[in-house]
Design an enzyme around this catalytic site. Structure first.
Site, mmCIF file in Angstrom:
data_model
loop_
_atom_site.group_PDB
_atom_site.id
_atom_site.type_symbol
_atom_site.label_atom_id
_atom_site.label_comp_id
_atom_site.label_asym_id
_atom_site.label_seq_id
_atom_site.Cartn_x
_atom_site.Cartn_y
_atom_site.Cartn_z
ATOM 1 N N HIS A 1 -5.467 -17.192 48.638
ATOM 2 C CA HIS A 1 -4.143 -17.567 49.043
ATOM 3 C C HIS A 1 -4.192 -19.300 48.560
ATOM 4 C CE1 HIS A 1 -0.800 -18.686 51.485
ATOM 5 N NE2 HIS A 1 -1.677 -19.857 52.174
ATOM 6 N N GLY B 1 1.026 -1.302 -0.062
ATOM 7 C CA GLY B 1 -0.062 -0.034 0.079
ATOM 8 C C GLY B 1 0.696 1.202 0.029
ATOM 9 N N GLY C 1 17.076 -3.024 19.013
ATOM 10 C CA GLY C 1 16.181 -2.097 18.788
ATOM 11 C C GLY C 1 15.162 -2.350 17.526
#
Length: 468
Positions: free
Chosen positions: A446, A115, A272
């Site tokens: 718990h 696109g 990154g």
């Protein structure tokens, strides 16, 4: 020419979510995807396949190291890497099909091809066979995601020097994998192969693992991954990487300038990601990208400088996270519909899917110190948590940072089993501006891992954790 109310370019988490939400709001929607399958980086070469391999590697590691302690005796297991990769591919394929189904269910027209803008209101779709067509949209949403960042002096050959994409389809388990970058992706993929038996060496420019997160998290994660035999070269600057035959040599300098040389059979570069706008032809729409490749948007609408064109996810400022892109996808669709949506960017959680997992939301301790905000801290170790002891997952802790004066929770940082799921409690609490005492006074089942959150809030409130 086909005309639409909304055209979405890119079908990753931000793109397909924005398309679905737009359709739900009554718009005629088209989505354009460059590849033959939908889902973008996250589904195909990111979040989903990496989690599939992380789970497979953890199962293997437990079979080798933990089963006997649990009273499960089996012959010594061995790794079938081909099957792991095959299973990963099956997971991805199932989800690809799921997204394609959602497009049909919501009557979204799908175009496969590159696109690119033909004008500010039209998109050209160029297919693999070279043919093309132009479609028109009253509103266009750019959701093209990101690609791995490369170092110009490191030749990524995708054979011995690889990116995260190649690391998800290895043909063999590396004997010694050198990972350049100990951030989220490096930590996750490095831990996969460390658990499968590779020697792994992390080379990181910063002084800790996962350097964008709270320092305590990086320190604890390093201690845990070190148990797998990994080496760490923190505060090291990589200067070169070269391949000779089947050997990769990485050279780096430590903080004092001393040269270091590391040899392995594979090198994974994870420094990154960068916004991916290649081929979009932004100029035809009157748009430009900044020096980092990002598209500028209005912070209140995510609209670009051109009316009717919006951008979301990894191509705009902020964390490059799938769930951030999803929130922005929904946000933009609702803006187009005339609604007034809201995103609290301070409460977008970050997660590292190693084992133990790491999850974080809000401010880090370092950020609070830098901003001069008075805070109090409460921590609770998993080794004192009944559920963690019963499961044998005692690495980690929960850390809560609260305002010293108002007790409002400002940040929560968790490393430990199920941290990725536990962080949602912190997000809900902080969304409603809860105090540490508010959470401390809530009943937590718990034994569960979430009791660590309660205990950390007790510790932050009045240094009164019960079990530590």
């Amino acid at each position: 020419m086909q005309e639409f109310d909304v055209i979405v370019i890119g079908s990753g988490p931000g793109g397909y979510v924005s398309a679905i939400r737009s359709a739900q709001l009554g718009f005629k929607v088209a989505i354009v995807e460059k590849y033959s399958v939908m889902g973008g980086t996250c589904l195909n070469v990111g979040c989903i396949p990496s989690k599939a391999l992380l789970d497979s590697s953890e199962h293997y590691h437990n079979a080798v190291h933990s089963f006997q302690e649990h009273g499960i005796e089996i012959p010594k297991p061995k790794v079938n890497l081909d099957q792991m990769i095959k299973r990963k591919a099956g997971v991805v394929s199932n989800l690809n099909a799921g997204i394609a189904y959602l497009m049909k269910k919501n009557k979204i027209t799908t175009f496969h091809g590159l696109g690119s803008f033909d004008s500010a209101k039209t998109v050209k779709v160029t297919k693999e066979d070279g043919s093309s067509e132009v479609i028109s949209g009253k509103n266009i949403i750019i959701a093209t995601g990101s690609k791995p960042t490369a170092l110009p002096f490191i030749p990524v050959d995708k054979d011995r020097i690889i990116t995260s994409t190649e690391a998800l389809k290895m043909k063999e388990i590396p004997k010694h994998l050198i990972v350049i970058g100990a951030g989220v992706i490096g930590a996750e993929l490095g831990s996969v192969y460390a658990r499968l038996g590779s020697k792994v060496s992390f080379v990181e420019f910063a002084d800790s693992m996962i350097p964008t997160m709270d320092k305590t998290m990086g320190k604890e994660l390093q201690k845990s991954i070190a148990k797998l035999g990994a080496d760490f070269y923190l505060s090291h600057k990589v200067t070169s990487a070269a391949v000779k035959g089947k050997e990769v040599t990485v050279k780096a300098q430590d903080a004092s300038g001393k040269d270091v040389e590391i040899k392995g059979d594979y090198c994974l570069v994870c420094i990154g990601r960068r916004p991916y706008t290649d081929g979009l032809n932004l100029a035809a729409a009157g748009l430009t990208a900044d020096e980092r490749g990002r598209i500028a948007v209005d912070e209140h609408t995510l609209q670009t400088s051109i009316p009717g064109i919006y951008a979301i996810g990894d191509v705009v400022r902020g964390a490059m996270l799938a769930h951030k892109a999803e929130e922005e996808g929904t946000f933009v669709a609702e803006v187009i519909a005339g609604q007034k949506p809201h995103i609290n960017y301070n409460l977008i959680p970050g997660v590292v899917y190693t084992w133990p997992e790491v999850a974080s939301v809000g401010k880090t301790e370092q950020e609070l110190k830098a901003a001069g905000i008075a805070y109090k801290e409460g921590s609770f170790p998993f080794k004192a948590l009944g559920r963690a002891i019963a499961s044998g997952d005692v690495d980690g802790l929960a850390k809560v940072l609260a305002d010293a004066n108002t007790d409002e929770i400002l940040g929560v940082h968790i490393i430990g089993a199920r941290a990725a799921d536990m962080i949602a409690e912190a997000v809900v609490a902080m969304e409603y501006r809860a105090s540490a005492e508010d959470v401390a006074r809530m009943s937590h089942a718990h034994p569960t891992y979430t009791e660590a959150m309660k205990e950390a809030c007790l510790a932050a409130t009045a240094k009164r954790a019960i079990h530590a």
